[in-house]
Structures are given as structure tokens and as C-alpha cells.
Design a protein around this motif. Structure first.
Motif, PDB file in Angstrom:
ATOM      1  N   TYR A 124       0.826  -1.208   0.000  1.00 48.81           N
ATOM      2  CA  TYR A 124       0.000   0.000   0.000  1.00 48.81           C
ATOM      3  C   TYR A 124       0.862   1.260   0.000  1.00 48.81           C
ATOM      4  CZ  TYR A 124      -4.669  -1.932   0.831  1.00 48.81           C
ATOM      5  OH  TYR A 124      -5.880  -2.564   0.696  1.00 48.81           O
ATOM      6  N   ALA A 125       0.288   2.336  -0.514  1.00 48.90           N
ATOM      7  CA  ALA A 125       0.830   3.682  -0.380  1.00 48.90           C
ATOM      8  C   ALA A 125      -0.352   4.625  -0.279  1.00 48.90           C
ATOM      9  CB  ALA A 125       1.701   4.057  -1.579  1.00 48.90           C
ATOM     10  N   THR A 126      -0.183   5.750   0.401  1.00 48.08           N
ATOM     11  CA  THR A 126      -1.282   6.704   0.484  1.00 48.08           C
ATOM     12  C   THR A 126      -1.536   7.298  -0.905  1.00 48.08           C
ATOM     13  OG1 THR A 126       0.283   8.417   1.151  1.00 48.08           O
ATOM     14  CG2 THR A 126      -0.930   7.300   2.907  1.00 48.08           C
ATOM     15  N   SER A 129       0.910   9.120  -3.453  1.00 46.01           N
ATOM     16  CA  SER A 129       2.279   8.891  -2.991  1.00 46.01           C
ATOM     17  C   SER A 129       2.878   7.672  -3.678  1.00 46.01           C
ATOM     18  CB  SER A 129       2.285   8.669  -1.471  1.00 46.01           C
ATOM     19  OG  SER A 129       3.523   8.141  -1.039  1.00 46.01           O
ATOM     20  N   HIS A 130       4.202   7.693  -3.828  1.00 47.79           N
ATOM     21  CA  HIS A 130       4.919   6.532  -4.351  1.00 47.79           C
ATOM     22  C   HIS A 130       5.743   5.865  -3.257  1.00 47.79           C
ATOM     23  CE1 HIS A 130       3.646   7.394  -8.412  1.00 47.79           C
ATOM     24  NE2 HIS A 130       4.057   8.641  -8.266  1.00 47.79           N
ATOM     25  N   LEU A 131       5.485   6.269  -1.994  1.00 47.39           N
ATOM     26  CA  LEU A 131       6.230   5.696  -0.874  1.00 47.39           C
ATOM     27  C   LEU A 131       5.500   4.458  -0.362  1.00 47.39           C
ATOM     28  CD1 LEU A 131       7.269   8.802   1.276  1.00 47.39           C
ATOM     29  CD2 LEU A 131       8.763   7.317  -0.090  1.00 47.39           C
ATOM     30  N   PRO A 132       6.073   3.279  -0.528  1.00 50.65           N
ATOM     31  CA  PRO A 132       5.395   2.057  -0.073  1.00 50.65           C
ATOM     32  C   PRO A 132       5.310   1.995   1.442  1.00 50.65           C
ATOM     33  CG  PRO A 132       7.624   1.550  -0.812  1.00 50.65           C
ATOM     34  CD  PRO A 132       7.379   2.997  -1.142  1.00 50.65           C
ATOM     35  N   GLU A 133       4.219   1.430   1.932  1.00 53.32           N
ATOM     36  CA  GLU A 133       4.078   1.120   3.360  1.00 53.32           C
ATOM     37  C   GLU A 133       4.442  -0.361   3.514  1.00 53.32           C
ATOM     38  OE1 GLU A 133       4.257   0.541   6.586  1.00 53.32           O
ATOM     39  OE2 GLU A 133       3.372   2.558   6.698  1.00 53.32           O
ATOM     40  N   ARG A 159      11.210   0.149   3.979  1.00 50.15           N
ATOM     41  CA  ARG A 159      10.688   1.050   2.944  1.00 50.15           C
ATOM     42  C   ARG A 159      11.774   1.365   1.914  1.00 50.15           C
ATOM     43  NH1 ARG A 159       7.521   6.053   4.935  1.00 50.15           N
ATOM     44  NH2 ARG A 159       5.716   4.746   4.486  1.00 50.15           N
ATOM     45  N   LEU A 169       2.429  -1.160  -6.336  1.00 55.54           N
ATOM     46  CA  LEU A 169       1.847  -0.249  -5.357  1.00 55.54           C
ATOM     47  C   LEU A 169       0.341  -0.189  -5.559  1.00 55.54           C
ATOM     48  CD1 LEU A 169       3.958   3.023  -4.995  1.00 55.54           C
ATOM     49  CD2 LEU A 169       3.686   1.182  -3.345  1.00 55.54           C
ATOM     50  N   HIS A 171      -3.435   1.527  -3.594  1.00 52.51           N
ATOM     51  CA  HIS A 171      -3.873   2.589  -2.689  1.00 52.51           C
ATOM     52  C   HIS A 171      -5.132   2.154  -1.950  1.00 52.51           C
ATOM     53  CE1 HIS A 171      -0.885   5.186  -4.474  1.00 52.51           C
ATOM     54  NE2 HIS A 171      -1.326   4.805  -5.657  1.00 52.51           N
ATOM     55  N   ASP A 175      -7.198   6.739   3.023  1.00 53.07           N
ATOM     56  CA  ASP A 175      -5.807   6.809   3.492  1.00 53.07           C
ATOM     57  C   ASP A 175      -5.673   6.569   4.997  1.00 53.07           C
ATOM     58  OD1 ASP A 175      -4.769   7.183   0.990  1.00 53.07           O
ATOM     59  OD2 ASP A 175      -4.509   9.348   1.172  1.00 53.07           O
TER      60      ASP A 175
END
Length: 200
Positions: A124-126, A129-133, A159, A169, A171, A175
Motif C-alpha cells: 500500500y501507499a497513500t 504517494s509513491h512511498l510504499p508502506e 521502505r 503499489l 492505494h 488513506d
């Protein structure tokens, strides 16, 4: 949704919880400990479920849980993920951390539905965003070797590992499902939110 074969669930509950001041896995948002709550959610979509613990933590278990102990000399949650991949190399792991109190059944079902098993992970990412959780993600068996090599360079941030790896990724519907509660103030915020019936 039927549990997926060779998809195992891992509740990451071996952290020190230094900012919270108490074990985040033992906090209660949903009437049971958070690690028991996540364990139960994972049982709906995974063939098997385990708690990820650091050595000696198993003596404090409050229920009849299957568990895996951290085996590597690696700091942080990557130790739990790598230890699981090493102990059951044929399985993919749906990983969820105890500091994500708003993860729900739909969060996990969407992750399983949208999984791409040809990638190293599905995370997931918000929105936007391209930042993975990395701690609400499916880690495929192929993640073990490159993640282990990553730690051998002295790095331990999951991360950062996923940022430089071939992953998918996705979403969340909302969020806030990815909201991180790491302090007493954040615990109070979520407790109040849930108490007032605003659970997502």
C-alpha cells in the motif's frame, strides 16, 4: 474471501515500542489486544497466521497463537519479515504491523485481490504517494535473497528496500487505513475516534 494457499499472515509485534511507552501489540482498540485483533483479521485471508516476536517475548503471550521468533542480527521489522521468509521459504507473507490500528478486513482483502505475485512485493501507499508502506504488504518468497543482501550492506529500513525493488503499489479506499499510532497522543486520538463510531 477464501484463505489463499501458501499465503501466510505475519503480525509484526516484536518491536520495542519506545515512543508509545508500552507494547503496541498489547494495546486495545477493538476490545482485544491489537495483535490478537490483527491475527484474527489475517486468519480470514491467509492459510496460516503467526505472530512475529523477539526472543523471550513468547513467555508473555496472552492466547493460543502460533509465533515465529526473530532469528537474524538485523534491527527493526525487517528481522521479523526475513525470519518468516527464511523459516517458510515456500510461502508469501502478508505482513501487518501492530501500530496500524485502522487496518480492517477490507484493507487486507483488497491487498490479496490486487496482489501481483510476479513482483517482489505488493504494498500500500497513500493516495498520490509513491512511498510504499512495507508493514501492510505482501512479501513474496523472491524477496528473501535481495532483502537479506540489502541488510548485509548495513541498511535495515524496509521502505528503502522496497523503493529500489520491483513492487506493485496499490492505494487504500481511505488513506486513514494506513494511520500509524506510535505515541500515547496518537493512541488517544484513535481510541476517541473509534469510541465515537467513526471507524472506517
Amino acid at each position: 474471501m477464501q484463505p489463499s494457499k501458501n499465503l501466510f499472515g505475519l503480525v509484526l509485534s516484536g518491536g520495542q515500542s519506545s515512543r508509545m511507552g508500552q507494547d503496541k501489540g498489547l494495546l486495545q482498540y477493538h476490545g482485544v489486544t491489537q495483535r490478537a485483533h490483527l491475527y484474527s483479521l489475517l486468519q480470514q485471508v491467509c492459510e496460516r497466521v503467526y505472530l512475529s516476536l523477539r526472543p523471550c517475548q513468547e513467555a508473555e503471550l496472552e492466547g493460543d497463537f502460533q509465533y515465529l521468533l526473530d532469528e537474524l542480527d538485523v534491527r527493526g521489522p525487517l528481522n521479523g519479515i526475513l525470519s518468516a521468509l527464511q523459516q517458510h521459504p515456500q510461502a508469501a507473507w502478508l505482513v501487518v504491523a501492530c501500530d496500524l490500528p485502522l487496518v480492517n478486513a477490507s484493507t487486507l482483502e483488497k491487498l490479496v485481490r490486487e496482489r501481483d505475485s510476479s513482483k517482489i512485493a505488493t504494498a500500500y501507499a497513500t493516495t498520490g504517494s509513491h512511498l510504499p508502506e512495507p508493514l501492510v504488504a505482501i512479501w513474496e518468497p523472491a524477496a528473501f535473497a535481495p532483502a537479506l543482501a540489502f541488510t548485509e550492506t548495513g541498511k535495515t529500513c524496509p521502505r528503502k528496500f522496497l523503493l529500489h525493488t520491483d513492487i506493485k503499489l496499490i492505494h487504500p479506499a481511505d488513506d486513514e487505513e494506513l494511520y500509524n499510532a506510535n505515541s500515547p497522543e496518537e493512541f488517544a486520538y484513535i481510541t476517541q475516534k473509534l469510541h465515537h463510531g467513526q471507524q472506517i
